[in-house]
Motif scaffolding. Structure first.
Motif, PDB file in Angstrom:
ATOM      1  N   GLY A 383       0.790  -1.217   0.000  1.00 42.19           N
ATOM      2  CA  GLY A 383       0.000   0.000   0.000  1.00 42.19           C
ATOM      3  C   GLY A 383       0.826   1.272   0.000  1.00 42.19           C
ATOM      4  O   GLY A 383       0.275   2.363   0.026  1.00 42.19           O
ATOM      5  N   LEU A 384       2.143   1.146  -0.003  1.00 42.64           N
ATOM      6  CA  LEU A 384       2.995   2.332  -0.057  1.00 42.64           C
ATOM      7  C   LEU A 384       3.932   2.227  -1.256  1.00 42.64           C
ATOM      8  O   LEU A 384       4.425   1.138  -1.565  1.00 42.64           O
ATOM      9  N   GLN A 385       4.149   3.352  -1.906  1.00 40.45           N
ATOM     10  CA  GLN A 385       5.051   3.371  -3.060  1.00 40.45           C
ATOM     11  C   GLN A 385       6.407   3.917  -2.630  1.00 40.45           C
ATOM     12  O   GLN A 385       6.478   4.772  -1.751  1.00 40.45           O
ATOM     13  N   ASP A 386       7.427   3.435  -3.277  1.00 37.98           N
ATOM     14  CA  ASP A 386       8.745   3.972  -3.027  1.00 37.98           C
ATOM     15  C   ASP A 386       8.743   5.444  -3.466  1.00 37.98           C
ATOM     16  O   ASP A 386       8.267   5.771  -4.555  1.00 37.98           O
ATOM     17  N   GLY A 387       9.231   6.314  -2.620  1.00 32.27           N
ATOM     18  CA  GLY A 387       9.286   7.727  -2.972  1.00 32.27           C
ATOM     19  C   GLY A 387       8.016   8.500  -2.659  1.00 32.27           C
ATOM     20  O   GLY A 387       7.987   9.719  -2.782  1.00 32.27           O
ATOM     21  N   GLN A 388       6.997   7.804  -2.264  1.00 26.83           N
ATOM     22  CA  GLN A 388       5.735   8.467  -1.898  1.00 26.83           C
ATOM     23  C   GLN A 388       5.957   9.406  -0.704  1.00 26.83           C
ATOM     24  O   GLN A 388       6.682   9.082   0.221  1.00 26.83           O
ATOM     25  N   MET A 389       5.318  10.580  -0.771  1.00 28.68           N
ATOM     26  CA  MET A 389       5.490  11.509   0.340  1.00 28.68           C
ATOM     27  C   MET A 389       4.614  11.074   1.521  1.00 28.68           C
ATOM     28  O   MET A 389       3.415  10.840   1.363  1.00 28.68           O
ATOM     29  N   VAL A 390       5.255  10.951   2.662  1.00 29.24           N
ATOM     30  CA  VAL A 390       4.545  10.496   3.865  1.00 29.24           C
ATOM     31  C   VAL A 390       4.994  11.345   5.047  1.00 29.24           C
ATOM     32  O   VAL A 390       5.946  12.110   4.938  1.00 29.24           O
ATOM     33  N   THR A 391       4.296  11.179   6.165  1.00 28.48           N
ATOM     34  CA  THR A 391       4.768  11.754   7.425  1.00 28.48           C
ATOM     35  C   THR A 391       4.833  10.610   8.428  1.00 28.48           C
ATOM     36  O   THR A 391       4.275   9.524   8.189  1.00 28.48           O
ATOM     37  N   ILE A 392       5.490  10.867   9.522  1.00 28.00           N
ATOM     38  CA  ILE A 392       5.545   9.840  10.571  1.00 28.00           C
ATOM     39  C   ILE A 392       4.132   9.477  10.977  1.00 28.00           C
ATOM     40  O   ILE A 392       3.788   8.303  11.133  1.00 28.00           O
ATOM     41  N   GLN A 393       3.308  10.491  11.087  1.00 25.72           N
ATOM     42  CA  GLN A 393       1.929  10.240  11.481  1.00 25.72           C
ATOM     43  C   GLN A 393       1.195   9.391  10.447  1.00 25.72           C
ATOM     44  O   GLN A 393       0.512   8.428  10.801  1.00 25.72           O
ATOM     45  N   SER A 394       1.371   9.724   9.170  1.00 26.68           N
ATOM     46  CA  SER A 394       0.633   8.961   8.157  1.00 26.68           C
ATOM     47  C   SER A 394       1.146   7.520   8.077  1.00 26.68           C
ATOM     48  O   SER A 394       0.385   6.593   7.822  1.00 26.68           O
ATOM     49  N   LEU A 395       2.439   7.331   8.321  1.00 29.70           N
ATOM     50  CA  LEU A 395       2.977   5.968   8.333  1.00 29.70           C
ATOM     51  C   LEU A 395       2.358   5.153   9.461  1.00 29.70           C
ATOM     52  O   LEU A 395       1.986   3.988   9.280  1.00 29.70           O
ATOM     53  N   LEU A 396       2.252   5.789  10.611  1.00 29.87           N
ATOM     54  CA  LEU A 396       1.674   5.098  11.763  1.00 29.87           C
ATOM     55  C   LEU A 396       0.231   4.697  11.491  1.00 29.87           C
ATOM     56  O   LEU A 396      -0.204   3.597  11.835  1.00 29.87           O
ATOM     57  N   GLN A 397      -0.493   5.608  10.853  1.00 35.88           N
ATOM     58  CA  GLN A 397      -1.888   5.301  10.550  1.00 35.88           C
ATOM     59  C   GLN A 397      -1.978   4.173   9.535  1.00 35.88           C
ATOM     60  O   GLN A 397      -2.772   3.243   9.682  1.00 35.88           O
ATOM     61  N   HIS A 398      -1.121   4.249   8.530  1.00 34.92           N
ATOM     62  CA  HIS A 398      -1.171   3.236   7.486  1.00 34.92           C
ATOM     63  C   HIS A 398      -0.852   1.835   8.019  1.00 34.92           C
ATOM     64  O   HIS A 398      -1.505   0.859   7.661  1.00 34.92           O
TER      65      HIS A 398
END
Length: 887
Positions: A383-398
């Motif tokens: 569900g995540l792409q290499d280079g996709q813009m994320v935040t620590i928060q969005s990673l935790l949610q994902h």
RNA sequence: GGGCGUAUAGCUCAGUUGGUUAGAGCGCCACAUUGACAUUGUGGAGGUCUCCGGUUCGAGUCCGGGUACGCCCACCA
């Protein structure tokens, strides 16, 4: 071989077994036999290196050891990695306390270096204690990989991590309002705060006579630092003033107060207007940020008023300043109201001091800053792409939303999201000496962040250390060779399979581990989070020295054995729920351990030769078939219960206990006593006893490693039980009718006649009594069990084919069992088939049609069922012909 | 104030997706016991599943609400 004593004495075997297991080297996955491809890996949540193990640790160790031993027996390459946590603040405070007590000195008397040596010595001793205690609980953990959150490899990892975050802009130095402990002289994280309720006074006043708005506060002394008054944008009372700035002289301080509109203000509370103190309130700081307000620090690190606070209060402690300002307000006639309120103040967990919010230059982790996600080549996150813009928060949610990480029990996902959705910058610097020193160097205005000190002179390293959870957050991979990206352990064992820990540190630790691994490696740190509860006393209170209700795991181990202690913590508890523990409970499990011992003892004493039985014995009697079937059922359910994704350790143990005690010991062993007397049955009975025992020992091994290993030694096998293969269901046989025997025997026992079972002939049961008078009531009882066609008495019976139990001169009864057998089998078969209305009707029909069953069930129950059917039929939900068939 | 949880036998707790008469351990009562196990066995008593309402043929289980207790978060200034 010396005979086994009548009772199992844990203390005589445990140390020896623990040593033998450890010396076998099999706790290290590379030493495990066979070609193991599937991996199970788990890190031990590192206990604080400050003290000794308590029951909370014992729960953790017991559950984890069950997982690990099970995985190992299931043929997985199994790693359980141990370590301890330096617990920066806890340890420092503890050593400081000791230092004061023993030498009357403070850490400042010793100086940084000498003090840290003292801490190291203390920690070294403590770690050895913990290591010993972990071993004594029977944990099959790989000591060759033992780590410490503050050792050299972990320090390199921390420095590397810090620099990486700094380079990516996730780690920044900011002047922000933090929780300051004026006694401990350090920043305190939110996790180290203890809210306390106390009564305070809410003062309602104006800054000056001509100031148009009245405000309220419990802390008038901070008002000398105000730069604004905030009102709700929709508040008609103040609309006219929004945007204006009023200059006032307040208690000797010149203030420029701007009137701002902010949604956060509750128009119904107090006067509906809030004096904004950006430097001394986290909420006000946020507001100040939104409205670009000035920040004036009026309180210093010693909780005294600064020069900026104005001539009236400068230099005074906050409480004195408060009084002085209130006096001033009164004298100026500005104070409109004083009322008592209860308020919640934050205090420091370690020192008890009231927290003073202050702006300070600190290191922070930015959880909302976007960065490019770097996907793991080794174990990419779905569900995540290499280079996709994320935040620590969005990673935790994902991570949790996508089920890449599964939290058990599921309900804790709610608190997880509650936490991460409101995630705030994480202040990671601590004004302590003990811990990972922040890898930042300063020269004037210049800042250098690096793994090692910068070249050149004049650089001074930051004197602060990192929050202990920073290094703990890296635990899954800092222990596996990171920052070396191609470290063998990292490749082989990361992501780990499981993190097992207490629910209380889900937000503090688990959340951080998840984002740190995702950010650093582009992979999750673990697939499952299993959260156990807290151990409480039998009244549900926390165990504490003050209450004198502490149950010490090592004392319990000495008294009742490690196995019983482990069982008492695992059985009867479910994830996420607290465990109530009492000594009686542990004693109860000691009884069970002893029962298992005696079952084995009986088998060993009864058989001609104690040997491993590798293949399933061929059953001859009903009892043989029955116990083997029950064994198969037990293996099936126990395996699926322990295995992922169920992890039902308590329920599995209950199923296993019921089988071990209720089926094997109480029924099969009893029947076997008879069968062993018969030449024809002797061999298969012995084999069955040994075979069932072996499998029972294997299944109990993860729960009770000591007693099972000791008993396993009796088989004289070279292979330790630790690495035996987990039992597999070989084949499922035709249902036996032993359940029918059991029902009959139960009735017979109620009549107090003696009885024996004909184990071979399916035709019946012989009842041997001294007179026909005894046997008559039996006949009635037995007839009630089912469609018994005939009951025969005989004073002396000719021996039926295959029968062994006739005694001349005694009476006996024969009962054909067919009816009873059908009944029982039918009932068992039907129980799982109820899915919808139609099925229910069919079942009812069968049930009602079965006279045996109806005879057994109370009349009212039958009537009730009929009534339900009629009701259902009335609503047109069922087939009328089925009703008709019932009469 | 916000969020989460728990409530089932005297006690400690199970009860997977709704499904036959709600289970276990401990405790209690009765009986048995020189027997692998007095660290034992068999049987029994004991429950309006916290309360009110709803959905359903059917609710301990699902939904709404109330009560009690517990936990987490939060400086209504």
């Amino acid at each position: 071989m010396p005979e086994l004593p009548k009772a199992y004495e844990p203390s005589q075997h445990e140390d020896e077994i623990a040593l033998k297991e450890r010396e076998s080297g099999l706790y290290t996955p590379e030493n495990l036999p066979g070609n193991r491809t599937e991996v199970f890996s788990m890190v031990l949540p590192p206990p604080n290196a400050t003290g000794t193990l308590h029951m909370g640790h014992a729960v953790m160790l017991a559950i984890q050891d069950i997982m690990v031993r099970f995985a190992r027996m299931r043929g997985k390459k199994t790693l359980w990695l141990p370590g301890t946590d330096h617990a920066a603040i806890a340890t420092q405070v503890k050593v400081e306390t000791l230092l004061m007590k023993e030498e009357g000195k403070t850490r400042h008397d010793l100086g940084r270096e000498a003090f840290l040596q003292k801490v190291d010595a203390f920690v070294e001793k403590s770690r050895a204690t913990i290591q010993h205690q972990v071993r004594s609980m029977g944990c099959s953990i790989d000591w060759t990989r033992e780590a410490f959150t503050l050792d050299e490899p972990r320090n390199l990892a921390v420095r590397t991590m810090f620099k990486k975050m700094y380079d990516d802009g996730l780690m920044y130095r900011g002047y922000r309002v933090i929780n300051w402990d004026p006694v401990g002289q350090t920043v305190i994280s939110n996790d180290e705060l203890v809210p306390k309720e106390r009564t305070g006074t809410l003062y309602t006043f104006k800054y000056s006579k001509d100031f148009p708005i009245t405000i309220a506060t419990t802390r008038p002394e901070t008002k000398v630092g105000d730069t604004a008054v905030a009102v709700h944008p929709g508040d008609e009372r103040y609309k006219a003033f929004i945007g204006k700035t009023v200059s006032v002289v307040f208690a000797g301080a010149s203030l420029d107060i701007q009137v701002i509109a902010d949604e956060e203000v509750d128009p119904a509370f107090g006067t509906g207007a809030l004096g904004v103190t950006p430097a001394h309130s986290v909420i006000d700081e946020a507001m100040a940020k939104r409205h670009d307000l000035k920040m004036i620090q009026v309180i210093d690190e010693k909780a005294r008023m600064t020069e900026a606070a104005g001539s009236t209060v400068a230099g005074l402690p906050v409480l004195e300043a408060r009084e002085k300002i209130v006096t001033w307000l009164r004298s100026e006639g500005l104070l409109e109201k004083e009322e008592e309120t209860t308020q919640i103040v934050s205090t420091a967990e370690r020192t008890g001091a009231v927290i003073e919010p202050l702006p300070k230059l600190q290191w922070f982790v930015d959880v909302e800053k976007a960065f490019a996600f770097k996907q793991s080549a080794h174990m990419p996150v779905a569900g995540l792409q290499d280079g996709q813009m994320v935040t620590i928060q969005s990673l935790l949610q994902h991570a949790v939303r996508s089920k890449a990480v599964t939290i058990i029990p599921e309900r804790f996902e709610k608190s997880y999201f509650h936490w991460v959705d409101n995630y705030r910058p994480w202040c990671v610097s601590r004004q302590l000496w003990y811990g990972h020193r922040i890898p930042a160097w300063y020269k004037g205005e210049e800042v250098y962040v690096g793994v090692d000190a910068p070249e050149g002179s004049g650089w001074e390293q930051d004197t602060d250390v990192l929050d202990t959870w920073f290094s703990a957050g890296m635990w899954t991979y800092s222990t596996m060779g990171w920052p070396k990206e191609d470290a063998p352990d990292l490749r082989e064992y990361h992501p780990t399979t499981m993190l097992e820990t207490g629910y209380d540190i889900l937000p503090i630790w688990v959340v951080r581990m998840i984002f740190m691994s995702l950010y650093t490696l582009g992979e999750i740190p673990f697939s499952y989070v299993y959260l156990h509860g807290l151990v409480r006393d039998d009244q549900g209170r926390k165990m504490s020295k003050a209450l004198e209700n502490i149950i010490d795991p090592l004392t319990m181990k000495q008294k009742y054995g490690a196995d019983a202690t482990r069982l008492s913590l695992v059985v009867g508890s479910t994830p996420g729920n607290d465990v109530k523990l009492s000594e009686e409970k542990i004693a109860g499990y000691r009884n069970f351990v002893n029962k298992l011992w005696n079952i084995a003892r009986f088998v060993f004493l009864s058989v001609e030769e104690v040997r491993k039985v590798e293949t399933t014995p061929t059953p001859i009697t009903e009892a043989d078939t029955w116990i083997l079937n029950r064994l198969n059922q037990t293996i099936t359910s126990v395996t699926s219960m322990i295995d992922e994704p169920a992890f039902l350790f308590s329920q599995a143990a209950e199923v296993l206990r019921d089988f071990t005690w209720g089926d094997f010991a109480d029924w099969y062993v009893e029947v076997a006593k008879g069968q062993l007397q018969d030449e024809v049955l002797k061999q298969s009975t012995e084999e069955t006893l040994l075979y069932v025992l072996q499998n029972v020992l294997k299944m109990w091994h993860p729960y009770m490693p000591f007693v099972t290993t000791r008993l396993w030694e009796e088989f004289g096998s070279d292979k330790m039980l630790l690495i035996e293969d987990w039992p597999e269901v070989v084949d499922v046989r035709e249902e036996g009718s032993f359940e029918a025997f059991k029902e009959i025997i139960t009735v017979i026992r109620g009549t107090r006649a003696t009885y024996k079972i004909d184990p071979v002939k399916k035709v019946g049961v012989m009842i041997i009594g001294e007179s026909v008078d005894v046997l008559r009531p039996l006949e009635t009882a037995i007839r009630q069990l089912g469609r018994v066609e005939s009951v025969t008495f005989a004073k002396t019976m000719e021996r039926p084919e295959g029968s062994v139990f006739l005694h001349a001169g005694e009476y006996a009864v024969y009962i054909p069992l067919a009816g009873v057998i059908d009944l029982v089998a039918e009932r068992a078969r039907l129980s799982g088939e109820l899915k919808n209305v139609q099925d229910y009707v069919v079942v009812l029909e069968k049930k009602l049609a079965n006279t045996g069953f109806i005879d057994k069930a109370p009349v009212e129950a039958v009537e009730k069922e009929r009534g339900k059917l009629a009701e259902a039929a009335a609503k047109g939900e069922v087939l009328t012909q089925q009703i008709a068939a019932l009469g």
